[in-house]
Design a protein around this motif. Sequence first.
Motif, mmCIF file in Angstrom:
data_model
loop_
_atom_site.group_PDB
_atom_site.id
_atom_site.type_symbol
_atom_site.label_atom_id
_atom_site.label_comp_id
_atom_site.label_asym_id
_atom_site.label_seq_id
_atom_site.Cartn_x
_atom_site.Cartn_y
_atom_site.Cartn_z
ATOM 1 N N TRP A 486 28.644 58.915 30.250
ATOM 2 C CA TRP A 486 28.871 60.123 29.466
ATOM 3 C C TRP A 486 30.312 60.601 29.578
ATOM 4 N N SER A 487 30.893 60.543 30.780
ATOM 5 C CA SER A 487 32.271 60.974 30.999
ATOM 6 C C SER A 487 33.173 59.824 31.417
ATOM 7 N N CYS A 488 32.769 58.589 31.047
ATOM 8 C CA CYS A 488 33.550 57.382 31.355
ATOM 9 C C CYS A 488 33.748 57.232 32.858
ATOM 10 N N THR A 489 32.676 57.444 33.626
ATOM 11 C CA THR A 489 32.727 57.293 35.071
ATOM 12 C C THR A 489 31.919 56.107 35.574
ATOM 13 N N ASP A 490 31.275 55.370 34.678
ATOM 14 C CA ASP A 490 30.469 54.209 35.066
ATOM 15 C C ASP A 490 31.360 52.968 35.041
ATOM 16 N N ASP A 491 31.615 52.394 36.220
ATOM 17 C CA ASP A 491 32.498 51.231 36.328
ATOM 18 C C ASP A 491 31.728 49.924 36.472
ATOM 19 N N THR A 492 30.469 49.892 36.019
ATOM 20 C CA THR A 492 29.665 48.680 36.154
ATOM 21 C C THR A 492 30.309 47.501 35.438
ATOM 22 N N LYS A 493 30.817 47.713 34.244
ATOM 23 C CA LYS A 493 31.453 46.648 33.463
ATOM 24 C C LYS A 493 32.955 46.875 33.315
ATOM 25 N N ALA A 494 33.527 47.650 34.206
ATOM 26 C CA ALA A 494 34.940 48.013 34.068
ATOM 27 C C ALA A 494 35.839 46.818 34.363
ATOM 28 N N GLN A 495 36.945 46.755 33.655
ATOM 29 C CA GLN A 495 37.950 45.728 33.899
ATOM 30 C C GLN A 495 38.802 46.128 35.102
ATOM 31 N N SER A 496 39.093 45.159 35.940
ATOM 32 C CA SER A 496 39.974 45.422 37.066
ATOM 33 C C SER A 496 41.407 45.597 36.570
ATOM 34 N N VAL A 497 42.249 46.124 37.441
ATOM 35 C CA VAL A 497 43.650 46.317 37.062
ATOM 36 C C VAL A 497 44.316 44.973 36.787
ATOM 37 N N GLY A 498 43.932 43.953 37.553
ATOM 38 C CA GLY A 498 44.475 42.623 37.297
ATOM 39 C C GLY A 498 44.096 42.103 35.930
ATOM 40 N N THR A 499 42.833 42.327 35.535
ATOM 41 C CA THR A 499 42.403 41.900 34.196
ATOM 42 C C THR A 499 43.143 42.666 33.106
ATOM 43 N N GLN A 500 43.375 43.940 33.323
ATOM 44 C CA GLN A 500 44.120 44.731 32.341
ATOM 45 C C GLN A 500 45.559 44.235 32.222
ATOM 46 N N ASN A 501 46.186 43.926 33.354
ATOM 47 C CA ASN A 501 47.550 43.393 33.297
ATOM 48 C C ASN A 501 47.582 42.035 32.600
ATOM 49 N N HIS A 544 51.005 45.940 20.832
ATOM 50 C CA HIS A 544 49.937 45.549 21.754
ATOM 51 C C HIS A 544 50.192 46.069 23.163
ATOM 52 N N ALA A 545 51.438 46.321 23.527
ATOM 53 C CA ALA A 545 51.708 46.965 24.808
ATOM 54 C C ALA A 545 51.243 48.413 24.805
ATOM 55 N N CYS A 546 51.236 49.043 23.629
ATOM 56 C CA CYS A 546 50.791 50.434 23.513
ATOM 57 C C CYS A 546 49.302 50.539 23.215
ATOM 58 N N ASP A 547 48.694 49.462 22.725
ATOM 59 C CA ASP A 547 47.301 49.489 22.278
ATOM 60 C C ASP A 547 46.314 49.219 23.404
ATOM 61 N N GLN A 548 46.797 48.992 24.618
ATOM 62 C CA GLN A 548 45.905 48.613 25.706
ATOM 63 C C GLN A 548 45.053 49.792 26.166
ATOM 64 N N PRO A 549 43.784 49.526 26.529
ATOM 65 C CA PRO A 549 42.893 50.632 26.902
ATOM 66 C C PRO A 549 43.037 51.091 28.338
ATOM 67 N N GLY A 550 43.657 50.312 29.195
ATOM 68 C CA GLY A 550 43.689 50.647 30.606
ATOM 69 C C GLY A 550 44.974 51.322 31.032
ATOM 70 N N VAL A 551 45.421 50.961 32.236
ATOM 71 C CA VAL A 551 46.603 51.592 32.819
ATOM 72 C C VAL A 551 47.876 50.839 32.479
ATOM 73 N N ALA A 552 47.778 49.564 32.067
ATOM 74 C CA ALA A 552 48.958 48.770 31.723
ATOM 75 C C ALA A 552 49.353 49.062 30.277
ATOM 76 N N VAL A 553 49.988 50.190 30.066
ATOM 77 C CA VAL A 553 50.319 50.666 28.726
ATOM 78 C C VAL A 553 51.787 51.079 28.701
ATOM 79 N N MET A 554 52.475 50.721 27.614
ATOM 80 C CA MET A 554 53.844 51.182 27.403
ATOM 81 C C MET A 554 54.051 51.408 25.912
#
Length: 727
Positions: A486-501, A544-554
Amino acid sequence: EYFSQSAQKLSFYSWYGNAKLFHFHVPEDTVLLRWLLQASRGKGPECTSMEITVHFRHGAPPVINPLGTRFPANATVRPSYNISITLSSALQNTTFVNVTTPAAGDWFIAAHLPEAAGRIEVKGFSTPCPYMFQADMFVLRLTDMPVLEPGVPMPHTVVSPAKPLHVKVFVPKHAAGMRFQLSSCVTSEQRACAVRVLLGSITLPQSFQKVLTCTGSINCSLALESPPWEKWLQIMVESLGTANASVSVEMLASFTVCRPGSTSSFLNFISLNQSQAGGRPGAAGSSAPAAGEAPHNTSGQRSSCLQSQPVVREDLDVVSVRYRLLNGPSVPVNALSPTLLLLNLNTGMDSGGALVVNLLLNKTSVSLANATVVACVSAASPVLSLNATRNCSTAFSQGYPLSVSTSSAEAMLIVLYPQTDDWFVSLQLLCPKGQGDCSTAEAKVTVFSYLTPCFNDCGPYGQCSLLRRHGYLYAGCSCKAGWGGWSCTDDTKAQSVGTQNLATLLLTLSNLMFLPAIAVAVYRFYLVEASVYTYTMFFSTFYHACDQPGVAVMCITDYDTLQYCDFLGSVVSIWVTILCMARVKKILKYVLFVLGTLLIAMSLQLDRRGVWNMMGPCLFALVIMVTAWVHHGAKRKHCYPSSWKRWVFYLLPGITLAFIAISVYAFMETNENYYYTHSIWHVLVACSVAFLLPPRDKHKKPWAWSQKLTCRYQICQNDREELYAVT
């Protein structure tokens, strides 16, 4: 009366914004509510059997969880009432849902399709099946419902079991309890009556309607604790006897009123003015008590059954409210009577967010060890007997319990989509047995309460979106990077930071495959084409550097600009490549370059994701290329291009790569594999451009240093352009 709303096209569910909401208002004195639910689907072959889920709730939008994800910690969730409507062979399904004696006020219906498949569909390549849903409401209400006055017996007659008796009684403010009594109940045959009394209205998903059955008894009664304040309470009496026998009854309703403790309104007013004036020295009201020191009368506290603390409602924005205590952030809590806070959520526009109540105990203020402050957050009426029960139940609702102590000094409660009503926070001190005089003990609790559209603003992996249905506004979280809930707090299928990078690197660095195409274009003197490829590579990389959903965004500029430039560069690159392959006259080629770019820019502004924005320029350019090649072949009296090496080593590989790229882009991309399938699209398109670019003109030599003579003379050569030259 009949109420209807326009049909809505249903969507497959991935977040709350996919659920289609219907908002109705049920008038007072309604005795029967009937929903007419109509679902239909298209006639095309793409339309299959489908199950539609419909949720109902009174007072606020239904809290649903079709994906089975986790809710945030400290959030209280009660399952919604829902039904399923199946569309199989029939194109339309009509379903009726009846609710007797429904609660007056706002009612909400939410409908959606099953979970989304996650496939990314290109607009125009496939036609989705339209599934439509419409909800209509019929209400039957009494125009002259008898009113039962408190303390006054009222005789009535139930004519037959088919015609129950409906009366209503108004519950005053500060009512601690209600007692309903049925007496002098006899039938027309002078026998003992058999009747059933229903007190209260039906609310979904949970109904707390009270049932009183009187069989073979002359007098019967029912006691209710904490009835809803300042509301009409419906009472329905139905006969359980024979069809022809009428029943005479006498009804009596009495209330026990709780007298609140006295507070100084003048001091509260001065305190409010002082807080708004910023607490300037010498300002009016400087004699008011300091913050945290609530002005109260000790003797009044001990003799009253509750202590009401004044609360100011401060509207901040849409579905955003802050509640501020007039006497300071901390309130005194004792063991003799509960302390009461009123949170006003009855504007009709407050039910689309999340109500957050946070309690913080001042440990130094607790005089008794192991003492506990219990609290109940409830709607419609407060819980006034916290020392006797801890389930926080009132007459017709179930509250939410909280507790703080010296060992756990903080507690939080999150109520998702709170129903439209007056909400109450009741606090009381509970002392352990055998540990001093509890009557003189006191604790100070700091209460923070506010209404927010999305709790914690959906966190770092979510976006809070404000949704609208006609004039009603509500909020929902759209999650990304595999997060859910509901508040995007379920990390069951979450991508790791390495996967996001890794995803960011693949989508950005794959654009470097345009470097060989740029080098080939420069080497063959196609400078305009090389400029277009450079533009496409640059903006595709940073989009695509700006379109990323995680923390690796510029983001080097706003997202919309980057997206538009990326789409424009992609389509224009295809346009100039095919026109370059046509080998038309230079003046005509550059005119087509400019004219086509302007038209492409206009079409992208109209519909950025339409398939014909790419297919239209491609097909038109292919028509020009085929026409030019046929003209060249007819003029030369042989196939064009004439070299078999050109076909085998350049054209066929380039065309094959282009078709594979289009297939991957149109049919294989999903939300899960997007970062590598779209990277493959980048690589295939860039490689196909390098293969498809035609060779340079025969008379033009590769880039080299100009020849110089020692006698300072320069060799001149004829640079006459030979059109349609081909190797």
